[in-house]
Design a protein around this motif. Structure first.
Motif, short mmCIF file in Angstrom:
data_model
loop_
_atom_site.label_atom_id
_atom_site.label_comp_id
_atom_site.label_asym_id
_atom_site.label_seq_id
_atom_site.Cartn_x
_atom_site.Cartn_y
_atom_site.Cartn_z
N ALA A 361 7.45 -8.89 14.14
CA ALA A 361 6.46 -9.51 15.03
C ALA A 361 5.10 -8.81 15.01
CB ALA A 361 7.00 -9.52 16.46
N ILE A 362 5.04 -7.62 14.41
CA ILE A 362 3.78 -6.87 14.36
C ILE A 362 3.04 -7.17 13.06
CG2 ILE A 362 2.76 -4.56 14.31
CD1 ILE A 362 5.10 -3.63 16.05
N ASP A 363 1.81 -7.57 13.19
CA ASP A 363 0.98 -7.91 12.04
C ASP A 363 0.35 -6.63 11.49
OD1 ASP A 363 -0.75 -8.91 10.17
OD2 ASP A 363 -1.97 -10.09 11.57
N ARG A 364 1.03 -6.00 10.54
CA ARG A 364 0.53 -4.75 9.98
C ARG A 364 -0.79 -4.92 9.24
NH1 ARG A 364 6.07 -4.32 10.08
NH2 ARG A 364 7.01 -2.22 10.37
N GLU A 365 -0.92 -6.02 8.53
CA GLU A 365 -2.19 -6.27 7.83
C GLU A 365 -3.33 -6.36 8.84
OE1 GLU A 365 -2.70 -6.19 4.71
OE2 GLU A 365 -0.78 -6.55 3.71
N GLY A 366 -3.06 -6.98 9.97
CA GLY A 366 -4.07 -7.06 11.02
C GLY A 366 -4.41 -5.69 11.58
N TYR A 400 4.80 -9.75 8.31
CA TYR A 400 4.54 -10.44 9.58
C TYR A 400 5.17 -11.82 9.56
CZ TYR A 400 1.83 -12.46 13.44
OH TYR A 400 1.45 -13.06 14.61
N ASP A 401 6.12 -12.06 10.49
CA ASP A 401 6.86 -13.32 10.53
C ASP A 401 7.40 -13.53 11.95
OD1 ASP A 401 8.53 -15.50 10.20
OD2 ASP A 401 9.34 -14.83 8.28
#
Length: 599
Positions: A361-366, A400-401
């Protein structure tokens, strides 16, 4: 980024792109061709020949460090501020480390060998070495050093790396004037690396102080610089608190270049005491310093724009400093018998599918784009790719998914209600408290983004940044927390055994559930067994196989959720030769004896 921060960066950019970037404050910036002070004595019989480009003599190299050293004693010092000045600059150890190749290399010991069972190590010292006062270096100095290090009454920082499982220390024997032998009760995979931190001291200088019980009072900041006798390329010349540390060439240093010219090339080193990065950047832009390390991510692009006019090069390297999220899985109770963690939350936190869902659930790229300004990478396991030997690419990945996250949560009975809130089978909302160090803007930004990401799948996060020392107390003592965002920095060498205090469930810094008397789960037991294999053999193939299997477990069960790694950025003026930038300490000057000013 705050308005005041933007103003500071604009001022720095103005200096980097303006005329002041050429200021030298009257220092000798280029090569003079003459070593001043000059070398003394003959080239040692067993001189170390470097493979670096041949340079020229002269000049003063100026760098900035953020705080005063606390001591000049390499045996008892543990602070980073002290290590910046003395480790491998003033003092040299039996073994050394090549940051570029990421491997152990010879130091004042020219070679060594181990018995097949790893229980006996023999080190051959270089012949002809002299201390900075001209006295000969022999095995007697090494024996004296380990006598001091192994004394339980001396707070020797490197001793812990050599303690055996029965709490004893290796036996040290003098074979002859240039040979030392260590006898161990069990293999120690980090034995050579441990000796990187064992800096020989001159017996002729400090034996009396040791016998008089005064050793820990020696080599202090107010000591006479002439008394700080050393084997490193530079010697202490002057210390002015809150202003500078000045080093001058050791005239008897034992390394030479490929032409047989003695090292170091540069005459003098000055460390300016500069508490903040912004001031460091201003001094670099103003020409007051020649190198700068650990450039903040928000300043990288600005400093890149100043490269040409400032006559420097910015190096951006894969980094070792990682950010993680850890949930409190501690089943214990406090002194009043109250559970450290709310039992319902504890059920969530100890379920691997919950932790995996959070990871998806965590958007690492973000996070990389927003908190590191694009200067970093997502990670999914303990070691970043910069670790050439120990990075294992077999780790489970969590791109992220949110849909995948919700599916995993549904498998453990957590689903969204009509208003989109995630609840358990009893209708209790899934929410938890999250904290991090309030003084680190990148961590606060990370927490804010994680809160927003988890809100998208219906999880409530009460994010409250706090005081760093209070958070450390929560992690290590009170255990009064739900989740924490933290970071790790790598040691040198970046060997996993250096991180056993973080990796092993029985250790103090295994923040998910520290100080377990026995592993609380089967997977933790298997993980512990694999790390134990990695630390108890000197067979590198077996070590790596065991560690990569352990990391496969780590990334599946997620005792911490590893998130991102920042790139490491440094800059150096273009008139300096043999710059070999590294994201491991000492970053810009780990090869300080090879650096030189170009003609």
């Amino acid at each position: 980024m705050t308005r005041s921060r933007i103003i500071v960066l604009v001022c720095i950019l103005a200096l980097l792109t303006g005329a002041l970037a050429c200021s030298s404050k009257g220092r000798t910036r280029g090569s003079t061709g003459v070593a001043d002070p000059p070398f003394r004595g003959a080239v040692p019989e067993d001189a170390y020949v470097t493979d670096a480009s041949v340079g020229s003599y002269g000049g003063t190299l100026v760098m900035a460090i953020p705080s005063n050293p606390k001591s000049f004693n390499p045996i008892v010092s543990v602070e980073t501020s002290t290590a910046w000045v003395i480790n491998n600059v003033v003092f040299k150890a039996l073994t050394d480390y090549d940051n570029e190749q990421q491997k152990d290399i010879p130091g004042v010991a020219k070679s060594w060998e181990a018995s097949p069972d790893g229980l006996e190590w023999t080190f051959h010292l270089r012949k002809g070495l002299l201390w900075s006062d001209g006295a000969p270096f022999t095995a007697d100095d090494v024996m004296f050093t380990f006598q001091v290090m192994f004394d339980p009454n001396i707070a020797a920082s490197a001793r812990d790396l050599l303690i055996q499982s029965d709490k004893t220390l290796p036996v040290v024997e003098k074979v002859d004037d240039y040979t030392i032998r260590f006898r161990l009760k069990e293999p120690n995979a980090l034995f050579v690396a441990a000796l990187n931190n064992a800096f020989p001291l001159p017996k002729h200088k400090w034996e009396k102080a040791y016998k008089d019980g005064q050793f820990e009072q020696t080599l202090q900041l107010n000591s006479n610089p002439e008394d700080i006798v050393c084997l490193g390329p530079y010697c202490i010349s002057e210390f002015v608190p809150d202003q500078r540390v000045v080093l001058v060439r050791n005239p008897y240093y034992w390394k030479v270049d490929q032409k047989g010219q003695r090292l170091p090339y540069i005459d003098k080193i000055i460390f300016l005491i500069v508490p903040t990065f912004d001031t460091m950047a201003l001094k670099f832009g103003n020409g007051d310093t020649d190198m700068i390390h650990d450039i903040n991510p928000d300043a990288v692009e600005m400093m890149k724009r100043g490269e040409t006019s400032g006559n420097y090069t910015l190096y951006e390297l894969p980094g070792f400093n990682t950010t993680y999220l850890v949930f409190n899985q501690d089943t214990g109770v406090d002194k009043k018998g109250r559970p450290y963690v709310d039992p319902v939350k504890l059920g969530w936190f100890r379920n691997k599918k919950f932790r995996q869902a959070i990871s998806y659930a965590i958007d690492r790229e973000g996070l990389v784009r927003t908190t590191l300004f694009g200067h970093g990478s997502p990670i999914y396991s303990f070691d970043p790719p910069a670790n050439k030997l120990w990075y294992c690419d077999n780790a489970a990945k969590y791109p992220y998914d949110p849909g995948k996250a919700l599916a995993l949560l549904s498998e453990i009975g957590l689903n969204r209600n009509g208003s989109g809130q995630l609840v358990d089978s009893n209708g209790r909302a899934v929410e938890f408290n999250l904290t991090t160090n309030a003084s680190r803007a990148s961590r606060v930004n990370t927490g804010t983004l994680i809160k927003d990401d988890l809100a998208k799948i219906g999880i409530g996060v009460n994010f409250q940044p706090g005081d760093y020392n209070l958070i450390v107390d929560k992690l290590r003592r009170s255990r009064d927390f739900d989740a924490v965002i933290g970071s790790w920095q790598s040691g040198v060498p970046p060997d996993p055994i250096e991180a056993k205090n973080v990796l092993l469930p029985g250790s103090n810094d295994y923040y998910a559930f520290p100080n377990q008397k026995a592993p609380s789960t089967e997977w933790e037991k298997r993980f512990t067994d694999l790390i134990s294999v990695c630390s108890s053999t000197i067979d590198m193939n077996l070590r790596r196989k065991s560690y990569c299997e352990a990391m496969e477990i780590w990334s599946e069960y997620l005792p911490e959720i590893d998130l991102i790694v920042a790139n490491y950025a440094i800059a150096a003026k273009n008139n300096i030769g043999n710059v070999k930038p590294s994201s491991l300490a000492n970053y810009t000057y780990w090869n300080i004896e090879e650096l030189f000013f170009k003609k």
